[in-house]
Scaffold this motif. Structure first.
Motif, PDB file in Angstrom:
ATOM      1  N   LEU A  11       0.819  -1.215  -0.062  1.00 54.68           N
ATOM      2  CA  LEU A  11      -0.001   0.012   0.263  1.00 54.68           C
ATOM      3  C   LEU A  11       0.897   1.157  -0.053  1.00 54.68           C
ATOM      4  O   LEU A  11       0.473   2.166  -0.539  1.00 54.68           O
ATOM      5  CB  LEU A  11      -0.868  -0.086   1.254  1.00 54.68           C
ATOM      6  CG  LEU A  11      -1.965  -0.948   1.121  1.00 54.68           C
ATOM      7  CD1 LEU A  11      -2.971  -0.716   2.204  1.00 54.68           C
ATOM      8  CD2 LEU A  11      -3.076  -0.647   0.080  1.00 54.68           C
ATOM      9  N   GLN A  12       1.936   1.270   0.635  1.00 54.23           N
ATOM     10  CA  GLN A  12       2.879   2.565   0.735  1.00 54.23           C
ATOM     11  C   GLN A  12       3.535   2.653  -0.452  1.00 54.23           C
ATOM     12  O   GLN A  12       3.666   4.047  -0.683  1.00 54.23           O
ATOM     13  CB  GLN A  12       3.925   2.356   1.928  1.00 54.23           C
ATOM     14  CG  GLN A  12       4.872   1.127   1.640  1.00 54.23           C
ATOM     15  CD  GLN A  12       4.637  -0.026   2.315  1.00 54.23           C
ATOM     16  OE1 GLN A  12       3.185  -0.204   2.787  1.00 54.23           O
ATOM     17  NE2 GLN A  12       5.346  -0.625   2.948  1.00 54.23           N
ATOM     18  N   ASP A  13       3.335   1.880  -1.604  1.00 57.61           N
ATOM     19  CA  ASP A  13       3.899   2.244  -3.022  1.00 57.61           C
ATOM     20  C   ASP A  13       3.081   2.884  -3.553  1.00 57.61           C
ATOM     21  O   ASP A  13       3.456   3.246  -4.840  1.00 57.61           O
ATOM     22  CB  ASP A  13       4.527   0.800  -3.731  1.00 57.61           C
ATOM     23  CG  ASP A  13       5.690   0.227  -3.240  1.00 57.61           C
ATOM     24  OD1 ASP A  13       6.473   1.259  -2.452  1.00 57.61           O
ATOM     25  OD2 ASP A  13       5.835  -1.073  -2.921  1.00 57.61           O
ATOM     26  N   ILE A  14       1.757   2.763  -3.394  1.00 58.85           N
ATOM     27  CA  ILE A  14       0.692   3.166  -4.409  1.00 58.85           C
ATOM     28  C   ILE A  14      -0.083   4.312  -3.863  1.00 58.85           C
ATOM     29  O   ILE A  14      -0.934   5.042  -4.351  1.00 58.85           O
ATOM     30  CB  ILE A  14      -0.287   2.153  -4.875  1.00 58.85           C
ATOM     31  CG1 ILE A  14      -1.177   1.558  -3.876  1.00 58.85           C
ATOM     32  CG2 ILE A  14       0.466   0.966  -5.599  1.00 58.85           C
ATOM     33  CD1 ILE A  14      -2.055   0.397  -4.207  1.00 58.85           C
ATOM     34  N   GLU A  15      -0.163   4.526  -2.290  1.00 62.11           N
ATOM     35  CA  GLU A  15      -0.916   5.366  -1.681  1.00 62.11           C
ATOM     36  C   GLU A  15      -0.650   7.018  -2.194  1.00 62.11           C
ATOM     37  O   GLU A  15      -1.351   7.712  -2.183  1.00 62.11           O
ATOM     38  CB  GLU A  15      -0.813   5.367  -0.224  1.00 62.11           C
ATOM     39  CG  GLU A  15       0.555   5.719   0.390  1.00 62.11           C
ATOM     40  CD  GLU A  15       0.608   5.367   1.681  1.00 62.11           C
ATOM     41  OE1 GLU A  15      -0.440   4.990   2.396  1.00 62.11           O
ATOM     42  OE2 GLU A  15       1.705   5.482   2.363  1.00 62.11           O
ATOM     43  N   ALA A  16       0.462   7.203  -2.847  1.00 62.57           N
ATOM     44  CA  ALA A  16       0.862   8.442  -3.292  1.00 62.57           C
ATOM     45  C   ALA A  16       0.118   8.840  -4.516  1.00 62.57           C
ATOM     46  O   ALA A  16      -0.130  10.044  -4.921  1.00 62.57           O
ATOM     47  CB  ALA A  16       2.392   8.834  -3.446  1.00 62.57           C
ATOM     48  N   PHE A  17      -0.317   7.765  -5.152  1.00 63.88           N
ATOM     49  CA  PHE A  17      -1.231   7.940  -6.523  1.00 63.88           C
ATOM     50  C   PHE A  17      -2.645   7.486  -6.244  1.00 63.88           C
ATOM     51  O   PHE A  17      -3.244   8.017  -7.114  1.00 63.88           O
ATOM     52  CB  PHE A  17      -0.112   6.946  -7.631  1.00 63.88           C
ATOM     53  CG  PHE A  17       1.225   7.033  -7.759  1.00 63.88           C
ATOM     54  CD1 PHE A  17       1.798   7.957  -8.369  1.00 63.88           C
ATOM     55  CD2 PHE A  17       2.086   6.157  -6.843  1.00 63.88           C
ATOM     56  CE1 PHE A  17       3.179   7.999  -8.421  1.00 63.88           C
ATOM     57  CE2 PHE A  17       3.364   6.486  -6.984  1.00 63.88           C
ATOM     58  CZ  PHE A  17       4.035   6.970  -7.804  1.00 63.88           C
ATOM     59  N   ALA A  18      -2.774   7.052  -5.316  1.00 58.38           N
ATOM     60  CA  ALA A  18      -4.264   6.703  -5.070  1.00 58.38           C
ATOM     61  C   ALA A  18      -4.594   7.008  -3.661  1.00 58.38           C
ATOM     62  O   ALA A  18      -4.692   5.999  -2.898  1.00 58.38           O
ATOM     63  CB  ALA A  18      -4.685   5.375  -5.508  1.00 58.38           C
ATOM     64  N   PRO A  19      -4.909   8.351  -3.333  1.00 56.93           N
ATOM     65  CA  PRO A  19      -4.706   8.641  -1.604  1.00 56.93           C
ATOM     66  C   PRO A  19      -6.092   8.085  -1.051  1.00 56.93           C
ATOM     67  O   PRO A  19      -7.113   7.762  -1.700  1.00 56.93           O
ATOM     68  CB  PRO A  19      -4.699  10.081  -1.607  1.00 56.93           C
ATOM     69  CG  PRO A  19      -4.038  10.402  -3.036  1.00 56.93           C
ATOM     70  CD  PRO A  19      -4.762   9.349  -3.907  1.00 56.93           C
ATOM     71  N   MET A  20      -5.849   7.438   0.080  1.00 57.57           N
ATOM     72  CA  MET A  20      -6.713   6.612   0.871  1.00 57.57           C
ATOM     73  C   MET A  20      -7.478   7.747   2.198  1.00 57.57           C
ATOM     74  O   MET A  20      -8.595   7.530   2.527  1.00 57.57           O
ATOM     75  CB  MET A  20      -6.366   5.518   1.095  1.00 57.57           C
ATOM     76  CG  MET A  20      -6.403   4.263   0.143  1.00 57.57           C
ATOM     77  SD  MET A  20      -5.591   2.635   0.738  1.00 57.57           S
ATOM     78  CE  MET A  20      -4.207   3.036   1.189  1.00 57.57           C
ATOM     79  N   ASP A  21      -6.487   8.466   2.626  1.00 62.29           N
ATOM     80  CA  ASP A  21      -6.853   9.070   3.665  1.00 62.29           C
ATOM     81  C   ASP A  21      -7.831  10.552   3.234  1.00 62.29           C
ATOM     82  O   ASP A  21      -7.224  11.546   3.152  1.00 62.29           O
ATOM     83  CB  ASP A  21      -5.559   9.942   4.700  1.00 62.29           C
ATOM     84  CG  ASP A  21      -5.970  10.349   5.722  1.00 62.29           C
ATOM     85  OD1 ASP A  21      -7.240  10.474   6.288  1.00 62.29           O
ATOM     86  OD2 ASP A  21      -5.037  11.052   6.409  1.00 62.29           O
ATOM     87  N   SER A  22      -9.081  10.205   3.015  1.00 67.42           N
ATOM     88  CA  SER A  22      -9.725  11.305   2.409  1.00 67.42           C
ATOM     89  C   SER A  22      -9.956  12.547   3.264  1.00 67.42           C
ATOM     90  O   SER A  22      -9.957  13.698   3.060  1.00 67.42           O
ATOM     91  CB  SER A  22     -10.889  11.005   1.899  1.00 67.42           C
ATOM     92  OG  SER A  22     -11.853  10.276   2.867  1.00 67.42           O
ATOM     93  N   ASP A  23     -10.163  12.038   4.737  1.00 71.09           N
ATOM     94  CA  ASP A  23     -10.377  13.308   5.621  1.00 71.09           C
ATOM     95  C   ASP A  23      -9.013  13.960   5.920  1.00 71.09           C
ATOM     96  O   ASP A  23      -8.833  14.641   7.063  1.00 71.09           O
ATOM     97  CB  ASP A  23     -11.380  12.808   6.711  1.00 71.09           C
ATOM     98  CG  ASP A  23     -10.648  11.612   7.567  1.00 71.09           C
ATOM     99  OD1 ASP A  23      -9.560  11.241   7.281  1.00 71.09           O
ATOM    100  OD2 ASP A  23     -11.425  10.929   8.138  1.00 71.09           O
ATOM    101  N   LEU A  24      -7.830  13.481   5.855  1.00 68.39           N
ATOM    102  CA  LEU A  24      -6.619  13.861   6.058  1.00 68.39           C
ATOM    103  C   LEU A  24      -6.318  13.978   7.652  1.00 68.39           C
ATOM    104  O   LEU A  24      -5.906  15.024   8.275  1.00 68.39           O
ATOM    105  CB  LEU A  24      -6.617  15.347   5.685  1.00 68.39           C
ATOM    106  CG  LEU A  24      -6.534  15.691   4.077  1.00 68.39           C
ATOM    107  CD1 LEU A  24      -6.342  16.978   3.705  1.00 68.39           C
ATOM    108  CD2 LEU A  24      -5.556  14.904   3.613  1.00 68.39           C
ATOM    109  N   ASP A  25      -6.820  12.945   8.317  1.00 66.21           N
ATOM    110  CA  ASP A  25      -6.615  12.934   9.670  1.00 66.21           C
ATOM    111  C   ASP A  25      -5.460  11.825  10.146  1.00 66.21           C
ATOM    112  O   ASP A  25      -5.220  11.644  11.280  1.00 66.21           O
ATOM    113  CB  ASP A  25      -8.082  12.296  10.423  1.00 66.21           C
ATOM    114  CG  ASP A  25      -8.205  11.097  10.101  1.00 66.21           C
ATOM    115  OD1 ASP A  25      -7.818  10.433   9.092  1.00 66.21           O
ATOM    116  OD2 ASP A  25      -9.286  10.342  10.610  1.00 66.21           O
TER     117      ASP A  25
END
Length: 371
Positions: free
Chosen positions: A51-65
């Motif tokens: 997940l850490q390899d793709i989260e920069a391209f497909a963000p999961m933390d939508s509420d930025l908490d």
């Protein structure tokens, strides 16, 4: 006494700064896998990334908490599927093919994302697979590609990199009746995983620091050989058990425990001095945990499936680890023995190294738990 204290302090500070500098590189570069099954009516493709390899391209933390909830993970699945489908090129007999339906995404307990894609075309002559996403990932990322037939037999295997991100597979069999893509596959696979094993141990500073802390109390060849042998036997055992999916421990337990083993050995060196009894049995016990850490590499590449396809990567990867380990030991052991056999430096050397090792282990423990 003042000169001794000043020298002691400078040596300790230099050791700690050096270890902190390499602390950020306590793991191997990113790893992923790509599996293509050539079935009778379609191509089934499975892509696995940490997940850490793709989260920069497909963000999961939508509420930025700074926390990713289950609902946010579920909401991110379509974006992950589109990202990886768009970065994968499947060319069948010279014509690019697109998935027949949206990709299906699932997550596992090791923080990996799995994307399953279906392509309607089946090659008659040539299949080209290109993983264009590698160009966007950090230097050193490796992706293990396997192309299988309908019966699950590997037709071709290759370790993809940013510089070499594609594989062309001839489907038609030549006159001798052997599938062209299967020639030399075993040799290539052995070489890929042997190299990966060397890279992993040379960049796995937590494993190396543990081993060197064990060896820091030795004064000659035979005690060092005993420690290295027991470490090898232990981590080879659990690497095999984990690689074959016979025993499985979560990385959330293994990685902090590895840091704890480093702290323990450093503190033991300080308390028990140059000749701690039972050091080889301690090495064996803690080496079992480090074997699960090594197995995490194969798990990241999604090849720890327990079928016959795991055996060659497992053996060659472990051989690579052993060769890298022996090479490092051959370089540092003469220096350790020389320092340990000098009356004026032996005690100070062991104390400085042991304190630095313990501090680095504590740093990794915090990083892998609280931080």
């Amino acid at each position: 006494m003042g000169c001794f204290s000043a020298g002691y302090g400078r040596g300790l500070l230099a050791a700690v700064l050096l270890l902190q500098a390499v602390g950020a590189w306590a793991h191997a570069p990113g790893l992923s896998s790509l599996d293509v099954a050539v079935n009778l009516a379609r191509l089934d493709v499975r892509v696995t990334f940490a997940l850490q390899d793709i989260e920069a391209f497909a963000p999961m933390d939508s509420d930025l908490d700074a926390e990713v909830s289950d609902s946010e993970r579920e909401a991110a699945k379509p974006g992950i599927a589109r990202l990886l489908a768009g970065q994968l090129r499947i060319s069948v007999d010279g014509a690019d093919s697109a998935p027949s339906e949206p990709g299906q995404v699932s997550f596992d307990g090791q923080n990996n994302a799995h994307v399953e894609l279906k392509y309607p075309a089946v090659p008659e002559r040539q299949l080209l697979v290109q993983s264009k996403f590698l160009a966007q990932l950090p230097e050193g990322h490796q992706q293990y590609l396997t192309v299988r037939d309908a019966g699950g037999k590997a037709l071709a295997e290759k370790m993809l990199t940013k510089q070499d991100d594609r594989l062309s597979v001839p489907v038609a069999a030549p006159a001798d009746g052997r599938p062209a893509a299967s020639r030399h596959t075993e040799f290539d696979t052995f070489g890929d995983f042997f190299k990966l094993g060397i890279e992993h141990i040379l960049t796995g500073y937590d494993h190396l620091l543990f081993l060197l802390a064990l060896l820091a109390v030795t004064h000659g060849f035979w005690p060092a050989l005993k420690i290295i042998t027991f470490f090898t036997l232990a981590h080879s055992l659990t690497l095999a058990l984990a690689g074959l999916n016979w025993v499985d421990l979560p990385s959330s337990f293994v990685e902090p425990f590895i840091a704890a083993t480093i702290i323990y050995v450093g503190v033991e060196n300080l308390i028990r001095g140059e000749h701690p009894k039972g050091r080889h049995w301690l090495t064996f016990g803690f080496g079992l945990i480090h074997g699960f850490g090594f197995a995490g590499v194969l798990r990241e590449m999604d090849i720890s499936s327990g079928d016959t396809g795991i055996l060659l990567p497992l053996v060659s990867f472990n051989l690579g680890i052993e060769c890298g380990q022996i090479a490092v030991a051959a370089i540092v052991l003469p220096m350790i023995w020389w320092l340990n056999n000098q009356v004026e430096t032996a005690e100070r050397f062991l104390k400085i190294c042991s304190i630095a090792v313990s501090l680095m282990g504590a740093y990794w423990l915090l990083e892998r738990t609280v931080l």
